[in-house]
Design an enzyme around this catalytic site. Structure first.
Site, mmCIF file in Angstrom:
data_model
loop_
_atom_site.group_PDB
_atom_site.id
_atom_site.type_symbol
_atom_site.label_atom_id
_atom_site.label_comp_id
_atom_site.label_asym_id
_atom_site.label_seq_id
_atom_site.Cartn_x
_atom_site.Cartn_y
_atom_site.Cartn_z
ATOM 1 C CD GLN A 96 -2.691 -1.265 -0.077
ATOM 2 O OE1 GLN A 96 -2.617 -2.287 -0.756
ATOM 3 N NE2 GLN A 96 -3.425 -0.242 -0.444
ATOM 4 C CG HIS A 120 -1.099 2.606 -4.042
ATOM 5 N ND1 HIS A 120 -1.501 2.297 -5.310
ATOM 6 C CD2 HIS A 120 -1.487 1.575 -3.263
ATOM 7 C CE1 HIS A 120 -2.109 1.120 -5.310
ATOM 8 N NE2 HIS A 120 -2.107 0.656 -4.078
ATOM 9 C CD GLU A 143 -8.221 1.194 0.328
ATOM 10 O OE1 GLU A 143 -8.581 1.148 -0.860
ATOM 11 O OE2 GLU A 143 -7.158 1.733 0.699
ATOM 12 C CG HIS A 144 -6.691 -2.967 1.679
ATOM 13 N ND1 HIS A 144 -6.351 -1.718 1.200
ATOM 14 C CD2 HIS A 144 -7.195 -3.654 0.625
ATOM 15 C CE1 HIS A 144 -6.636 -1.649 -0.090
ATOM 16 N NE2 HIS A 144 -7.145 -2.807 -0.466
ATOM 17 C CG ASP A 167 -5.179 -3.916 -4.557
ATOM 18 O OD1 ASP A 167 -6.185 -3.578 -3.913
ATOM 19 O OD2 ASP A 167 -4.020 -3.542 -4.265
ATOM 20 C CG HIS A 189 -50.870 13.878 7.399
ATOM 21 N ND1 HIS A 189 -50.593 15.138 6.938
ATOM 22 C CD2 HIS A 189 -49.775 13.117 7.095
ATOM 23 C CE1 HIS A 189 -49.379 15.160 6.394
ATOM 24 N NE2 HIS A 189 -48.861 13.934 6.480
#
Length: 428
Positions: free
Chosen positions: A257, A260, A325-326, A359, A418
């Site tokens: 990760q 990136h 995220e992971h 991924d 109503h």
């Protein structure tokens, strides 16, 4: 990379390390994006061409990818890559087929009927980053769930390369995923085009897909005009490990990760000081051999961390606080802990489920909630591409059976019309 021990660090220090927020409050960026959105809304394709020239260095007379370009892409991609894309597409499609919902209806003994109607969105826009990078996997992960959901039309926007073309891998992936039309437009201007529509690009009902800060801010600003999937931030991983974990696997999954870009985050949470030390040594060795070492070093210095806990119970608690995220469970018995994980975009179980598997080819979409939003958000899935419409159909008898409750609630809320809407029907 910071190393903290919960025996010595304060709760605030640990929390500050683990919790991230998506910084979308830059007034200057928002002002620029606002101007782009308004310009595209006003001038359409002319604005898109000007921004493409300014930001991508390409002047385009035609914004849409032609059938000839699509045909050419099929010839340019090597056979092993084609096979890999097709394998990924098959697995992604098969996973998302399990998520499909059907409409349902139920009745009571008096003739009252309620139900839910499931309707696919009519048109969806997929944004895929481009330029120097190429992400065919993102095409598959965003477009295939939409196709499985039954979306009628999928359009894709991606920045052109310097020669005015779209990378053949993106074009091939789009064909595999069932994308209908592809446009050579990137950045905030692409989000504007899909939200408002231009002479060439039709307005969509929802926009999905990752992008840079300008794309993300643009999605935030057009939300309400169209739907969006999420405001995705930098990628991140949290590894929950015990003393049985392989330090080499832990290290490389943190680097997976971290490579990136410099905004990504990588964490290890473990009760084992020995594992923490071994992972640090493995990271140092691996970084020295990887081509993105400069990015890795900066990422780990800024957004990397190891937290040594008192025990596994505390480690699980902190993993849920992180809401990554992971989340990788590198423990002796990962299934023992799965039910205790409440906040994660994806859970990767054991030594042989690396993030790269998720991924690319595992099946679930890799478009996942980031920046701690896994506390309340889910991965991109089939439900993102359908609407749920409530259906109510009562007979006179069924309405009579519940009339008293309706009239009572209308009275306490002070809504006389109503109440009368029920009374008048039962008096006729």
């Amino acid at each position: 990379m910071r190393v903290l021990s919960t025996d010595r660090a304060s709760r605030e220090e640990v929390r500050a390390l683990l919790r991230r927020s998506l910084a979308l409050d830059d007034a200057e960026i928002e002002s620029r994006v606002h101007a782009i959105l308004n310009d595209v809304a006003d001038r359409g394709d002319d604005a898109l061409r000007e921004y493409t020239t300014r930001f991508d260095g390409v002047h385009l007379s035609r914004l849409e990818v032609t059938p000839e370009e699509l045909q050419s892409a099929q010839q340019e991609v090597p056979a092993p890559v084609v096979e890999a894309l097709r394998l990924a597409a098959v697995r992604i499609r098969r996973f998302h087929e399990h998520q499909k919902r059907t409409s349902w209806f139920e009745t009571d003994e008096h003739g009252g009927l309620v139900g839910q109607m499931i309707t696919p969105l009519r048109r969806v826009g997929v944004y895929v980053p481009g330029g120097l990078a190429v992400y065919p996997s993102s095409v598959l992960m965003c477009a295939i769930p939409a196709r499985v959901a039954g979306v009628e039309e999928i359009i894709l926007c991606t920045p052109p390369r310097k020669d005015g073309t779209v990378h053949p891998l993106v074009l091939l992936a789009a064909q595999e995923a069932g994308v209908n039309r592809i446009f050579k437009v990137g950045g905030a201007q692409a989000i504007a085009a899909m939200a408002y529509g231009t002479q060439s690009i039709p307005a969509v009902d929802k926009i999905v897909g990752p992008g840079n800060i300008y794309v993300t801010v643009a999605k935030k600003l057009v939300y309400g005009v169209v739907g969006i999937d999420m405001l995705a931030g930098p990628s991140e991983v949290c590894i929950l490990a015990d003393d049985t974990a392989n330090p080499r696997y832990v290290a490389i999954d943190m680097l997976t990760q971290a490579e990136h870009d410099v905004h990504t985050a990588a964490f290890l949470i473990t009760p084992s000081p020995a594992l923490a030390q071994a992972v640090l040594q493995e990271i140092e060795k691996a970084v020295a051999e990887l081509p993105r070492r400069d990015i890795l070093q900066q990422t780990l210095a800024q957004n990397g961390g190891i937290i040594i806990t008192r025990d596994m119970d505390e480690a699980v608690e902190l993993a849920n606080l992180c809401a990554p995220e992971h989340l990788a469970l590198m423990v002796a018995e990962p299934w023992r802990y799965l039910s205790r994980i409440r906040c994660a975009g994806a859970v990767l179980m054991g030594d042989y489920s690396p993030q790269s598997l998720g991924d690319y080819v595992a099946g679930p979409s890799h478009t996942l909630p980031t920046s701690g939003t896994a506390r309340y958000a889910s991965p991109l899935n089939v439900d993102d591409f359908v609407k749920k419409t409530s259906v109510v159909s009562f007979t006179r008898e069924a309405l009579w059976k519940v009339a008293g409750a309706i009239e009572t609630l209308a009275q306490v809320e002070g809504l006389d019309a109503h109440r009368q809407a029920v009374e008048w029907r039962l008096q006729d």
